[in-house]
Design a protein around this motif. Structure first.
Motif, PDB file in Angstrom:
ATOM      1  N   GLN A   1     -11.541   6.558  -0.631  1.00 17.67           N
ATOM      2  CA  GLN A   1     -11.549   5.958  -1.966  1.00 17.67           C
ATOM      3  C   GLN A   1     -12.592   6.620  -2.857  1.00 17.67           C
ATOM      4  O   GLN A   1     -13.704   6.834  -2.443  1.00 17.67           O
TER       5      GLN A   1
ATOM      6  N   GLU B   1      -2.747   3.599  -3.119  1.00 18.57           N
ATOM      7  CA  GLU B   1      -2.750   2.619  -4.198  1.00 18.57           C
ATOM      8  C   GLU B   1      -2.261   1.280  -3.641  1.00 18.57           C
ATOM      9  O   GLU B   1      -1.329   1.231  -2.850  1.00 18.57           O
ATOM     10  N   MET B   2      -2.906   0.204  -4.095  1.00 20.02           N
ATOM     11  CA  MET B   2      -2.560  -1.122  -3.594  1.00 20.02           C
ATOM     12  C   MET B   2      -2.094  -2.018  -4.728  1.00 20.02           C
ATOM     13  O   MET B   2      -2.658  -1.985  -5.825  1.00 20.02           O
ATOM     14  N   ILE B   3      -1.067  -2.813  -4.448  1.00 13.68           N
ATOM     15  CA  ILE B   3      -0.559  -3.804  -5.387  1.00 13.68           C
ATOM     16  C   ILE B   3      -0.552  -5.139  -4.655  1.00 13.68           C
ATOM     17  O   ILE B   3       0.001  -5.270  -3.572  1.00 13.68           O
TER      18      ILE B   3
ATOM     19  N   ILE C   1       0.867  -1.178   0.000  1.00 13.50           N
ATOM     20  CA  ILE C   1       0.000   0.000   0.000  1.00 13.50           C
ATOM     21  C   ILE C   1       0.902   1.225   0.000  1.00 13.50           C
ATOM     22  O   ILE C   1       1.782   1.355   0.845  1.00 13.50           O
ATOM     23  N   SER C   2       0.673   2.105  -0.973  1.00 17.29           N
ATOM     24  CA  SER C   2       1.471   3.323  -1.055  1.00 17.29           C
ATOM     25  C   SER C   2       0.905   4.378  -0.120  1.00 17.29           C
ATOM     26  O   SER C   2      -0.175   4.224   0.447  1.00 17.29           O
TER      27      SER C   2
ATOM     28  N   ARG D   1      -8.021  -2.434  -6.099  1.00 14.44           N
ATOM     29  CA  ARG D   1      -8.693  -1.435  -5.277  1.00 14.44           C
ATOM     30  C   ARG D   1      -9.630  -2.158  -4.320  1.00 14.44           C
ATOM     31  O   ARG D   1     -10.048  -3.286  -4.568  1.00 14.44           O
TER      32      ARG D   1
ATOM     33  N   ASP E   1      -9.193  -6.207  -9.247  1.00 17.62           N
ATOM     34  CA  ASP E   1      -8.091  -5.791 -10.106  1.00 17.62           C
ATOM     35  C   ASP E   1      -8.635  -5.019 -11.307  1.00 17.62           C
ATOM     36  O   ASP E   1      -9.831  -4.781 -11.419  1.00 17.62           O
ATOM     37  N   GLU E   2      -7.742  -4.636 -12.197  1.00 13.83           N
ATOM     38  CA  GLU E   2      -8.139  -3.808 -13.341  1.00 13.83           C
ATOM     39  C   GLU E   2      -9.061  -4.549 -14.307  1.00 13.83           C
ATOM     40  O   GLU E   2      -9.857  -3.946 -15.001  1.00 13.83           O
TER      41      GLU E   2
ATOM     42  N   ILE F   1      -8.217   3.994   3.530  1.00 13.07           N
ATOM     43  CA  ILE F   1      -8.508   3.825   2.098  1.00 13.07           C
ATOM     44  C   ILE F   1     -10.002   3.763   1.848  1.00 13.07           C
ATOM     45  O   ILE F   1     -10.511   4.375   0.898  1.00 13.07           O
TER      46      ILE F   1
ATOM     47  N   ASN G   1      -2.517  -4.331  -9.799  1.00 14.51           N
ATOM     48  CA  ASN G   1      -3.070  -3.110  -9.225  1.00 14.51           C
ATOM     49  C   ASN G   1      -4.504  -3.398  -8.816  1.00 14.51           C
ATOM     50  O   ASN G   1      -5.311  -3.815  -9.651  1.00 14.51           O
TER      51      ASN G   1
END
Length: 162
Positions: A160, A79-81, A74-75, A108, A126-127, A156, A106
């Motif tokens: 969000q 943003e989460m990866i 988590i940045s 959310r 994911d995307e 978040i 990536n």
């Protein structure tokens, strides 16, 4: 304070014990139902014991299959990866550089996620729209990491934008 963190989850032993306890309750109810029948005690014991052993083996194998090691980064901006790591047996076969070269997704936070004080049921999208489920109990992380993850997820979810 920053919400940035990087965690690696472990398999939850509490979840396994909870599943085993629920199975024990099911088998006790089977025992009670069969005890009202006009069967011999030895036959009832054999039925319950064989059912007990088979279901415990199946639950343990299922638990091993779903307990994939996951890393979540988590940045500071939220943003989460998500990194899906191979099973520990597969990691022994792979070189460490191959494990580090795995690409992250990536993701959310979904609205279906539940963040409770002692239990995190996290749904990540994911995307591509695929849903990834994370069930995190306090024994899946260190106490400090669990608290930090919980605080980050609450932040978040409140900040969000869809």
């Amino acid at each position: 304070m920053t919400i940035a963190l990087h965690i690696t989850t472990r398999a939850s032993r509490r979840l396994l014990m909870a599943c085993f306890c629920m199975l024990a309750l099911v088998h006790m109810s089977i025992w009670l139902l069969l005890s009202y029948k006009a069967m011999s005690l030895v036959f009832i014991c054999l039925i319950v014991a064989s059912s007990f052993c088979c279901s415990y083996c199946l639950v343990f194998r299922y638990w091993q299959g779903i307990q994939q090691i996951r890393q979540l980064s988590i940045s500071a901006m939220g943003e989460m990866i998500l990194y899906l790591l191979p099973q520990p047996e597969m990691q022994k076969d792979m070189q460490m550089r191959e494990v580090r070269a795995l690409k992250g997704l990536n993701v959310r936070l979904s609205h279906k996620s539940r963040i409770w004080p002692y239990f995190l049921s996290i749904f990540l999208l994911d995307e591509a729209g695929k849903e990834h489920k994370l069930l995190i109990l306090p024994d899946s992380l260190s106490p400090a990491a669990f608290r930090a993850l919980r605080v980050s997820l609450i932040w978040i979810s409140q900040h969000q934008t869809m």
